[in-house]
Design an enzyme around this catalytic site. Sequence first.
Site, PDB file in Angstrom:
ATOM      1  N   SER A 191       0.796  -1.224   0.000  1.00 49.26           N
ATOM      2  CA  SER A 191       0.000   0.000   0.000  1.00 49.26           C
ATOM      3  C   SER A 191       0.830   1.276   0.000  1.00 49.26           C
ATOM      4  O   SER A 191       0.376   2.305  -0.492  1.00 49.26           O
ATOM      5  CB  SER A 191      -0.942   0.003   1.203  1.00 49.26           C
ATOM      6  N   HIS A 223      -5.373  -2.972  -2.798  1.00 48.79           N
ATOM      7  CA  HIS A 223      -4.939  -1.981  -3.799  1.00 48.79           C
ATOM      8  C   HIS A 223      -4.797  -2.590  -5.188  1.00 48.79           C
ATOM      9  O   HIS A 223      -4.207  -1.976  -6.073  1.00 48.79           O
ATOM     10  CB  HIS A 223      -3.621  -1.344  -3.364  1.00 48.79           C
ATOM     11  N   LYS A 249     -11.872   1.305  -1.925  1.00 50.42           N
ATOM     12  CA  LYS A 249     -10.827   1.956  -2.717  1.00 50.42           C
ATOM     13  C   LYS A 249     -11.298   2.029  -4.180  1.00 50.42           C
ATOM     14  O   LYS A 249     -12.155   2.847  -4.492  1.00 50.42           O
ATOM     15  CB  LYS A 249      -9.499   1.228  -2.504  1.00 50.42           C
TER      16      LYS A 249
END
Length: 402
Positions: A176, A204, A235
């Site tokens: 990350s 991610h 995200k």
Amino acid sequence: MTDLHQRLEDLRDRGLYRRLRIVSGPQGPRIVLDGRPVLLLCSNNYLGLADHPRVREAAADAAMRWGAGAGASRLVSGTMRIHRALEKRLADFKNSDAAVLFGSGYLANQGVIGSLAREGEVVFSDELNHASIIDGCRLSRAKTFVYRHRDLEHLAWGLEEAGRRASLIVTDSVFSMDGAIAPLTGLAELARRHNVRLAVDEAHAVGCIGPGGRGAVHAAGLEGEVDVVIGTLGKALGSYGAYVTCGDDMARWLVNSARSLIFSTAPAPPSVAAALAALELLMDDDHAVERLQDNANVLRAALSDEGLDTADSSTHIIPLIVGDAQTTMDLCEMALEDGVFAQGIRPPTVAPGTSRLRLTVMSTHTAQELRGAAQILGRAARDAGLAPARLPHEDHGQPAVA
Ligand SMILES: Cc1ncc(COP(=O)(O)O)c(C=O)c1O
């Protein structure tokens, strides 16, 4: 009597004091931050779905149809049809037997690790794993062997040492704070050879990497070889909440043992509906990942033209490693003055001596915006008295602890 004031002053002295900045309006490539317009270069809303009209409408409709909240834990009265619908869609998307929703990625990691590693066993965790994994390891009460970043030899050594106590390998797939990718094929081989489970956190990676944004596990052709894949809805999928994809038995085991699922309210219907809409948009868009990666390449090249080092990043997360915490925050403020918001990241999020600006691109940035941002960052770095040609890249990994 409390010494909190003193502790806060101490944080300030060490350049580690944090404050919340206020964003007015939705999360887009440009935002209004503390009252001024800036280019946003540090959001995980990678595909711009958090403020996509279809996603917003889905959340609004769900609020009217299902209500604002789930009212209870999944296991009490909180599992609603809309939760099942998203689980089914996620399992289809990831080509997996089952999916289980959690309240957030943080909670998913607590739940998964605690369910798969017990006192007396050993969990193996990359030294740059996300805090939610580190905390999950701690809470599990298993011993944690922290292997050097992406170092398969060190991990193999640890697995040999642990013998039959070895229970779980856990890793971020895209790290990350660095944007580097884990050696997933090697990890899967070691897991198989030592008969331990493998959990991969694709927070991610989903929406950003692999065929159709299915993540790094798919990109490596390892579907079916990873016991648990964790993903967040907060995200690239623009919403809030998280999920795990896995086999049927694993899903049922998590429902029976993951404390963060059992003892926490189910995700709110508007968030679930928003994630469903975002997933549909991702599945309908053949070029989402390509646009994001193109933008990452544009920014990396422009930063390199400015003489800035982007470390090991090969993804949409691009670190500019500065080293000292206060210098990092000074650089952040200087870029902000010129309209670019790239948050400074300091200990304990990263190891001491490796503070950085963590830049993230969105597919909704234009190439021109990214090139302009690189120039601003280059100028700020020079003005901050950092090496004229490039930022120093120090490698101060945390020590491995058994
Ligand atoms: C690798 C990783 N896992 C998990 C999380 C937590 O996810 P969430 O924000 O959904 O709690 C994050 C958040 O930054 C992350 O970077």
